[in-house]
Design an enzyme around this catalytic site. Structure first.
Site, PDB file in Angstrom:
ATOM      1  N   ALA A  90      -2.177   0.102   6.016  1.00 20.62           N
ATOM      2  CA  ALA A  90      -3.544   0.140   6.541  1.00 20.62           C
ATOM      3  C   ALA A  90      -3.641   1.037   7.767  1.00 20.62           C
ATOM      4  CB  ALA A  90      -4.024  -1.267   6.885  1.00 20.62           C
TER       5      ALA A  90
ATOM      6  N   LYS B 168       0.805  -1.225   0.000  1.00 18.98           N
ATOM      7  CA  LYS B 168       0.000   0.000   0.000  1.00 18.98           C
ATOM      8  C   LYS B 168       0.836   1.273   0.000  1.00 18.98           C
ATOM      9  CE  LYS B 168      -4.062  -2.111   2.122  1.00 18.98           C
ATOM     10  NZ  LYS B 168      -5.100  -2.022   3.175  1.00 18.98           N
TER      11      LYS B 168
ATOM     12  N   GLY C 148       1.938  -0.186   9.215  1.00 24.29           N
ATOM     13  CA  GLY C 148       1.936  -0.367   7.764  1.00 24.29           C
ATOM     14  C   GLY C 148       0.918   0.522   7.070  1.00 24.29           C
TER      15      GLY C 148
END
Length: 247
Positions: free
Chosen positions: A130, A65, A128
């Site tokens: 998210a 991401k 991370g």
């Protein structure tokens, strides 16, 4: 036929293909298909795109991401502010990055606890991609937060510090797991926290949705906490992705 898909690694845990297959069947969408593209490194993305010239949209999951940003031509302002991308629109050879995790998590969190019952403080487990969407939602809702990491940066907490100081758990009634701990097939894994300090006032939200009841959630259930998994968030971000791809 328009092709959509999900990149990440691994993808054996993902419900995304099933979700979109059901959506296409239910809504009579005959010109679209959704595939899983497990790539072992983000550097494989250009080849994936050249091999699949009919791709018009991608979702992005762990661990790409943040890494995928370097491959984009344009960033939606909200995704740029968050610093993570989980949705890509491919149009005219250009890749535009969006973050629909933000919308999925925000809507799901408000359904979980209600706008009038927001806690003052929260802990975000993991740092991370998210976690960045979760951070943005908490900021917009006025909830103070601290990141918890195995390798904490300045201003973040270590799991060891949580264990050694009961105040962190006692004062943070919302705990959000953004790590892959507990995800199938490693269902027994969970963050190293003093779960005995949980109270019935705590709210445990796990972004993991496979299995439906994670080891983290089970600890909350045993402490009579309110618990929720990430399936509703998955559905919410998927619908927002579909809106973007067709907008």
């Amino acid at each position: 036929m328009r092709k959509f898909g999900l990149i990440g690694y691994p993808l054996s845990h993902s419900f995304s293909k099933k979700y979109f297959a059901n959506k296409f069947e239910k809504e009579g969408i005959a010109d679209a298909q959704y595939e899983l593209f497990p790539i072992a490194a983000i550097s494989e993305l250009p080849k994936l795109l050249s091999d699949n010239s009919d791709l018009v949209g991608l979702n992005v999951t762990i661990p790409y991401k943040e890494q995928v940003i370097a491959y984009l031509d344009v960033m939606d302002p909200k995704a740029e502010a968050i610093g993570a991308v989980n949705t890509i629109k491919i149009e005219g050879g250009k890749l535009t990055g969006y973050n629909t995790d933000y919308f999925g998590f925000k809507d799901s969190l408000l359904k979980f606890i209600g706008a009038n019952g927001l806690p003052e403080k929260a802990l975000i487990l993991g740092t991370g991609g998210a976690s960045k969407a979760v951070k943005a939602v908490l900021e917009d809702l006025g909830i103070e937060y601290k990141f918890v990491s195995r390798e904490p940066a300045e201003g973040q907490l270590s799991y060891e510090s949580i264990v050694s100081s009961p105040n962190h758990i006692l004062s943070s009634l919302l705990i959000v797991n953004t790590t892959p701990l507990g995800m199938s097939p490693n269902e027994a894994s969970l963050a190293d926290l003093p779960y005995e300090q949980l109270t019935h006032d705590h709210l445990l939200y796990d972004l993991v949705y496979n299995p439906m009841k994670t080891a983290f959630m089970q600890k909350g259930i045993e402490a009579k906490c309110w618990v929720k998994n990430g399936l509703e968030m998955l559905h919410g971000q998927a619908e927002k992705s579909w809106e973007i791809w067709n907008g």
